[in-house]
Design an enzyme around this catalytic site. Structure first.
Site, PDB file in Angstrom:
ATOM      1  N   GLU A 121       0.835  -1.207   0.000  1.00 31.26           N
ATOM      2  CA  GLU A 121       0.000   0.000   0.000  1.00 31.26           C
ATOM      3  C   GLU A 121       0.867   1.253   0.000  1.00 31.26           C
ATOM      4  OE1 GLU A 121      -2.347  -0.465   3.567  1.00 31.26           O
ATOM      5  OE2 GLU A 121      -2.697  -2.584   3.152  1.00 31.26           O
TER       6      GLU A 121
ATOM      7  N   LYS B  10       2.494   4.559   1.140  1.00 29.00           N
ATOM      8  CA  LYS B  10       2.684   5.167   2.454  1.00 29.00           C
ATOM      9  C   LYS B  10       2.469   6.665   2.289  1.00 29.00           C
ATOM     10  CE  LYS B  10       5.679   5.364   6.444  1.00 29.00           C
ATOM     11  NZ  LYS B  10       5.622   6.806   6.656  1.00 29.00           N
TER      12      LYS B  10
ATOM     13  N   ASP C 232       2.113  10.546   3.019  1.00 33.10           N
ATOM     14  CA  ASP C 232       2.882  11.453   3.850  1.00 33.10           C
ATOM     15  C   ASP C 232       1.924  12.486   4.429  1.00 33.10           C
ATOM     16  OD1 ASP C 232       5.132  12.225   5.061  1.00 33.10           O
ATOM     17  OD2 ASP C 232       6.084  13.109   3.298  1.00 33.10           O
TER      18      ASP C 232
ATOM     19  N   TYR D 288      -6.639   2.762   6.073  1.00 32.04           N
ATOM     20  CA  TYR D 288      -5.869   1.582   5.689  1.00 32.04           C
ATOM     21  C   TYR D 288      -5.783   0.475   6.736  1.00 32.04           C
ATOM     22  CZ  TYR D 288      -2.515   4.772   7.893  1.00 32.04           C
ATOM     23  OH  TYR D 288      -1.912   5.649   8.721  1.00 32.04           O
TER      24      TYR D 288
ATOM     25  N   LYS E   1      10.865   2.611   1.915  1.00 38.04           N
ATOM     26  CA  LYS E   1      10.872   4.031   1.548  1.00 38.04           C
ATOM     27  C   LYS E   1      11.530   4.255   0.187  1.00 38.04           C
ATOM     28  CE  LYS E   1       9.556   6.383   5.340  1.00 38.04           C
ATOM     29  NZ  LYS E   1      10.587   7.110   5.981  1.00 38.04           N
TER      30      LYS E   1
ATOM     31  N   CYS F 216      15.835  44.328  12.842  1.00 37.58           N
ATOM     32  CA  CYS F 216      15.658  44.073  11.418  1.00 37.58           C
ATOM     33  C   CYS F 216      17.020  44.247  10.748  1.00 37.58           C
ATOM     34  CB  CYS F 216      14.643  45.069  10.863  1.00 37.58           C
ATOM     35  SG  CYS F 216      14.624  45.096   9.063  1.00 37.58           S
TER      36      CYS F 216
ATOM     37  N   CYS G 275      16.694  47.771   8.328  1.00 36.49           N
ATOM     38  CA  CYS G 275      16.495  49.124   8.854  1.00 36.49           C
ATOM     39  C   CYS G 275      16.909  49.239  10.316  1.00 36.49           C
ATOM     40  CB  CYS G 275      15.040  49.545   8.682  1.00 36.49           C
ATOM     41  SG  CYS G 275      13.940  48.708   9.833  1.00 36.49           S
TER      42      CYS G 275
ATOM     43  N   CYS H   4       9.617  42.937  11.790  1.00 41.14           N
ATOM     44  CA  CYS H   4      10.163  44.289  11.785  1.00 41.14           C
ATOM     45  C   CYS H   4       8.961  45.231  11.838  1.00 41.14           C
ATOM     46  CB  CYS H   4      10.970  44.543  10.517  1.00 41.14           C
ATOM     47  SG  CYS H   4      11.258  46.298  10.206  1.00 41.14           S
TER      48      CYS H   4
ATOM     49  N   CYS I 156      10.488  50.516   6.519  1.00 42.46           N
ATOM     50  CA  CYS I 156      11.694  49.717   6.327  1.00 42.46           C
ATOM     51  C   CYS I 156      11.939  49.487   4.832  1.00 42.46           C
ATOM     52  CB  CYS I 156      11.528  48.398   7.050  1.00 42.46           C
ATOM     53  SG  CYS I 156      12.748  47.167   6.602  1.00 42.46           S
TER      54      CYS I 156
HETATM   55  S1  IVH Z   1      -0.046   0.926   8.632  1.00 50.47           S
HETATM   56  C1  IVH Z   1       0.368  -0.633  12.996  1.00 50.47           C
HETATM   57  N1  IVH Z   1      -0.368   1.875   6.246  1.00 50.47           N
HETATM   58  O1  IVH Z   1       3.152   5.714   8.451  1.00 50.47           O
HETATM   59  C2  IVH Z   1       0.922   0.383  12.071  1.00 50.47           C
HETATM   60  N2  IVH Z   1       0.671   3.257   7.876  1.00 50.47           N
HETATM   61  O2  IVH Z   1       5.719   5.365   9.811  1.00 50.47           O
HETATM   62  C3  IVH Z   1      -0.147   0.903  11.209  1.00 50.47           C
HETATM   63  N3  IVH Z   1       1.218   5.500   7.065  1.00 50.47           N
HETATM   64  O3  IVH Z   1       2.002   6.016  11.731  1.00 50.47           O
HETATM   65  C4  IVH Z   1       0.418   1.671  10.104  1.00 50.47           C
HETATM   66  N4  IVH Z   1       0.461   5.229   5.028  1.00 50.47           N
HETATM   67  O4  IVH Z   1       0.834   7.327   9.905  1.00 50.47           O
HETATM   68  C5  IVH Z   1       0.104   2.101   7.486  1.00 50.47           C
HETATM   69  N5  IVH Z   1      -0.767   2.598   4.083  1.00 50.47           N
HETATM   70  C6  IVH Z   1      -0.311   2.830   5.319  1.00 50.47           C
HETATM   71  C7  IVH Z   1       0.253   4.071   5.689  1.00 50.47           C
HETATM   72  C8  IVH Z   1       0.748   4.246   6.983  1.00 50.47           C
HETATM   73  C9  IVH Z   1       1.028   6.065   5.870  1.00 50.47           C
HETATM   74  C10 IVH Z   1       1.862   6.165   8.207  1.00 50.47           C
HETATM   75  C11 IVH Z   1       1.140   6.010   9.513  1.00 50.47           C
HETATM   76  C12 IVH Z   1       2.132   5.454  10.469  1.00 50.47           C
HETATM   77  C13 IVH Z   1       3.412   5.841   9.828  1.00 50.47           C
HETATM   78  C14 IVH Z   1       4.492   4.926  10.267  1.00 50.47           C
END
Ligand code: IVH
Length: 665
Positions: free
Chosen positions: A115, A117, A119, A227, A316, A410, A413, A426, A431
């Site tokens: 899945e 991840k 941000d 998720y 990552k 500043c 000025c 400032c 200025c």
């Molecule tokens: S599963 C039990 N799935 O990544 C852990 N986390 O670095 C459940 N995150 O705190 C996490 N996408 O905020 C999971 N598809 C995804 C995610 C995800 C982003 C985040 C989540 C977690 C952090 C961990």
């Protein structure tokens, strides 16, 4: 009564379904117009029968008062983080570890749910009998903050699940994110309004969720992806993570479409690699892919360490990150006087772009990250976002590094810097740095659009003391300009002509060009439309600004303060004297001109906002509450309590037909 109740229930259900089609599936099956009709009908019924309003009604997303602070929430189950991996080898090692732990033969393939991840900001959502009861941030994993009011404003989060048989109790995890497009839009607005920018969509999402006023969060257009089922009452059973995702989908929760079940770790790695490029094309940011052991039985046996589950890993993407040295820190002065620390770096190439500067945002942030002059630091550039220092490499310190002091004055000025919330400012509106920035803004395309008056020229003009404020632009003559560096007779002539051409400007553009803090293009339009002339704005009280829909406390205060500052008044006088005529919005002479209207009930032939536009186009004003001085109360179908009140006050109530006749007079 029963009929009304039933109609309300039906409307709620329909709207919920269409929200789901629109925001979750991206596949609406009705037009916006039809949707608006339903929403209006529901609103008017609820207005008339408030006893039938329930918290899960689609009309109740943005509600509640601004909070003083967030309540703490102790998570029943801790919210874990994930272990990171950066290479296929690390992921294969994770896969071997899983098999060893489960006593499975090393050649057996384990299936993984792979899945994106996201941000963003991790959120736990609790639904009881299908109704959203609580949303909280992860916090330190054990205790988070109650952000229910704010999460309710996220349009793809259902307030009520779409299912007949909702679980009695459900705790799920999702990520609140900001789409790249919304991020760019919000930063542009912030820039125009002279506010500090967000470094990346993640920070913008976090900042939006942590707003105490839910109306502010609502404006930020956040989205959610869910998720994980963290806990669910025992009537619901599922054996795998992919089944869990299917359940979430079935209940109408937003689930990402890029999730994929892979039969082996190799297939999972392969799928992840396809995102190395593709991720830049997604409308939101992802920083890796999460691999989750698909079998729940295995997950339970694997359990977790104190920090993270043993059944998942975040693979990552290679960070667009490098190391370099902070040579010095300069202080930048913005148009509204905000002082921003900027790190000057040993130039370094990040993903094909040479970076020699990075913003440090605030001095609090510098202290939090403990960045010092001379430090070796990690620098990251995410997409087209301003490069950012992630952290210093303290192991590389020699002892010669210097602490970055908070600004006392500043840098331009030398006025005494004042602390203003998170920022230093400032306070000197004369200025030169602020003047330069405000002139650049004034001349910019979306403001006065003075062609030929670019940044370099503005700098010369201010440094040579030829112009001291925006009004001085109108005193320039061909000879002075022609004598400047890189200018000649012809270009000088063109510039003076361009300046001359700006004198008939619309009021909205003029207001925007003035560079009032918090006043971007949109607010400038609202002001121009509401007040019609500069004079009216100058003498308006703060309450008047506040009564405009879309203008909040901070903005109202800033506008009010701007017009109380003598220096600003003088500059405006000078501008007007120089011949600028901010065109008062056209007030059409019609029987509606200056007349006030209030609408109650549903109109058959047009929407409320159409009606409002038409009244305003003819110089009328539309109000939202009943008062003695209303000229007309337009009564549609199923009018609310406002009609009763209007009749009690003996106001002039007219029906839709009469209203339409009035419009065409
Ligand atoms: S599963 C039990 N799935 O990544 C852990 N986390 O670095 C459940 N995150 O705190 C996490 N996408 O905020 C999971 N598809 C995804 C995610 C995800 C982003 C985040 C989540 C977690 C952090 C961990």
């Amino acid at each position: 009564m029963e009929d009304v109740k039933r109609e309300i229930e039906e409307l709620k259900q329909k709207i919920r379904y269409h929200d789901y089609r629109y925001y979750v599936l991206n596949a609406p099956v009705i037009s916006d117009y039809e949707y608006d009709q339903m929403m209006r009908r529901l609103k008017s019924l609820e207005e008339k029968y408030p006893q039938f309003i329930t918290p899960d009604s689609p009309t109740q997303r943005v509600g509640g008062k601004p909070l003083e602070k967030f309540k703490k929430v102790k998570h029943k189950i801790p919210m874990f983080s994930l272990e990171d991996a950066f290479s296929p080898e690390e992921v294969r090692e994770f896969d071997r570890r899983v098999k060893r732990f489960l006593n499975l033969p090393s050649e057996k393939d384990i299936s993984y749910s792979v899945e994106p991840k996201f941000d963003g900001l991790s959120i736990s959502l609790i639904y009881e009998n299908g109704i959203l009861k609580q949303a909280s941030t992860r916090g330190d994993g054990v205790t988070g903050e109650d952000v229910t009011q704010n999460v309710r404003t996220i349009k793809n989060v259902p307030l009520k699940l779409i299912t007949e048989k909702a679980p009695a109790y459900l705790d799920i995890q999702g990520e609140a994110i900001m789409f790249k497009q919304d991020f760019a839009k919000i930063n542009k607005e912030r820039e125009e309004a002279g506010l500090p920018l967000f470094a990346n969509p993640r920070n913008a999402a976090a900042g939006s969720i942590r707003q105490l006023d839910p109306r502010e969060t609502a404006k930020r257009n956040l989205r959610m992806f869910t998720y994980s089922i963290r806990e669910v009452s025992s009537e619901i059973q599922f054996k795998t993570q992919s089944e869990a995702l299917e359940l979430l989908k079935k209940w109408g929760l937003p689930v990402n479409e890029l999730n994929k079940l892979c039969a082996s770790v190799e297939e999972a790695i392969e799928y992840k690699e396809t995102f190395t490029q593709k991720r830049h094309e997604l409308p939101y940011e992802i920083d890796g892919m999460v691999f989750k052991v698909n079998e729940i039985d295995y997950q339970n046996r694997l359990g977790h360490t104190t920090k993270s589950p043993r059944w998942a890993i975040a693979y990552k993407f290679p960070p667009e990150q490098v190391t370099t040295t902070v040579k010095e820190v300069k202080v930048n002065v913005g148009r509204t006087g905000i002082l921003t620390p900027v790190a000057i770096l040993e130039p370094v190439n990040i993903g094909g772009v040479v970076v020699s500067k990075a913003t440090l945002h605030t001095w609090d942030e510098i202290r939090k990250k403990d960045i010092r002059i001379g430090d070796r630091v990690f620098v990251e550039r995410a997409g087209d976002v301003i490069p950012e220092i992630i952290k210093p490499i303290s192991e590389k310190r020699t002892g010669k590094e210097r602490i970055i002091p908070e600004p006392k004055e500043c840098p331009v000025c030398h006025a005494h810097a004042i602390r203003d919330g998170l920022y230093f400012r400032c306070p000197n509106i004369s200025c030169p740095a602020q003047i330069k920035e405000s002139i650049k803004h004034f001349a910019s395309k979306r403001a006065m659009n003075i062609e030929g008056l670019g940044d370099k020229l503005v700098e010369q003009l201010v440094e040579k003391n030829i112009i001291k404020d925006i009004a001085d632009i109108y005193n320039l003559d061909i000879k002075t300009v022609a004598n400047l560096e890189r200018m000649g007779e012809k270009s000088a002539q063109n510039l003076i002509e361009a300046i001359e051409n700006t004198k008939n400007i619309s009021l909205a553009k003029f207001l925007f060009a003035l560079g009032i803090r918090h006043v971007g293009e949109h607010t400038a339009h609202l002001l121009a439309k509401y007040f019609g002339s500069l004079k009216n704005i100058e003498k308006a009280k703060k309450e008047e600004f506040l009564s405009i829909k879309g203008i909040g406390e901070e903005v109202a205060q800033s506008i009010y303060d701007f017009f109380r500052e003598q220096k600003n008044i003088q500059t405006i006088k000078k501008l007007l004297k120089a011949g600028i005529k901010p065109s008062e919005e056209k007030v059409v002479i019609s029987p509606l001109s200056g007349k006030s209207f209030l609408f109650t009930g549903t109109l058959r032939t047009m929407t409320r906002s159409e009606a409002k536009d038409r009244v305003e186009a003819l110089g009328g004003i539309v109000k939202n509450s009943v008062s003695k001085d209303l000229d007309y109360v337009v009564v549609g179908e199923n009018p609310g309590s406002k009609r009763d009140k209007a009749e009690r006050l003996g106001l002039n109530c007219i029906d839709e037909e009469t209203f339409i006749k009035l419009l065409s007079k």
